[in-house]
Design an enzyme around this catalytic site. Structure first.
Site: not given
Ligand code: AMP
Ligand code: ZN
Length: 113
Positions: A7, A86, A92, A97, A99, A101
């Site tokens: 966010c 995920n 993991g 939030h 997302h 990939h």
């Molecule tokens: P997940 O493990 O599926 O929750 O993915 C979270 C993802 O967010 C991971 O691949 C991290 O590398 C990525 N991540 C964490 N902080 C940031 C950030 N500030 N900017 C871009 N990606 C981020």
């Molecule tokens: Zn959020």
């Protein structure tokens, strides 16, 4: 949801490398890329995970899926790509939030399914 990392990124309070934005969707490069292209596609509306998708907010999640082919094309992924979300501890999930990939740019070998 002022405690949520994504966010804050959507609001511009934390910098990101934005690749796409529309009224419902924000997409930016993952800070720890797992492939030449690794983009996170997120709904602007805070939804914690796939488990929290409802009839009311499903449009925001669907908007992410609708945006992905255009983002993939803009990133040059004509030969294909992989989309992963995920959900929860066993998967993991580290950022609560929703997302997606979007991963590509090389032959992706580590298939689970
Ligand atoms: P997940 O493990 O599926 O929750 O993915 C979270 C993802 O967010 C991971 O691949 C991290 O590398 C990525 N991540 C964490 N902080 C940031 C950030 N500030 N900017 C871009 N990606 C981020
Ligand atoms: Zn959020």
């Amino acid at each position: 949801m002022n405690d949520c990392l994504f966010c804050k990124i959507i609001a511009g309070e934390i910098p990101s490398s934005k690749v796409y934005e529309d009224d419902q969707v924000f997409a930016f490069r993952d800070i720890n890329p797992q492939a030449p292209v690794h983009v996170l596609v997120v709904p602007k509306e805070h939804i914690s995970s796939l488990n929290e998708v409802t009839a009311e907010n499903a449009g925001a999640a669907a908007a992410c899926l609708r945006a992905i082919p255009a983002i993939a094309a803009a990133e040059g992924l004509a030969d294909g790509y992989r989309v992963i979300t995920n959900c929860g501890a066993d998967a993991g999930q580290t950022v609560m939030h929703l997302h997606f990939h979007l991963i590509g740019g090389r032959k992706l070998g580590e298939k689970i399914v």
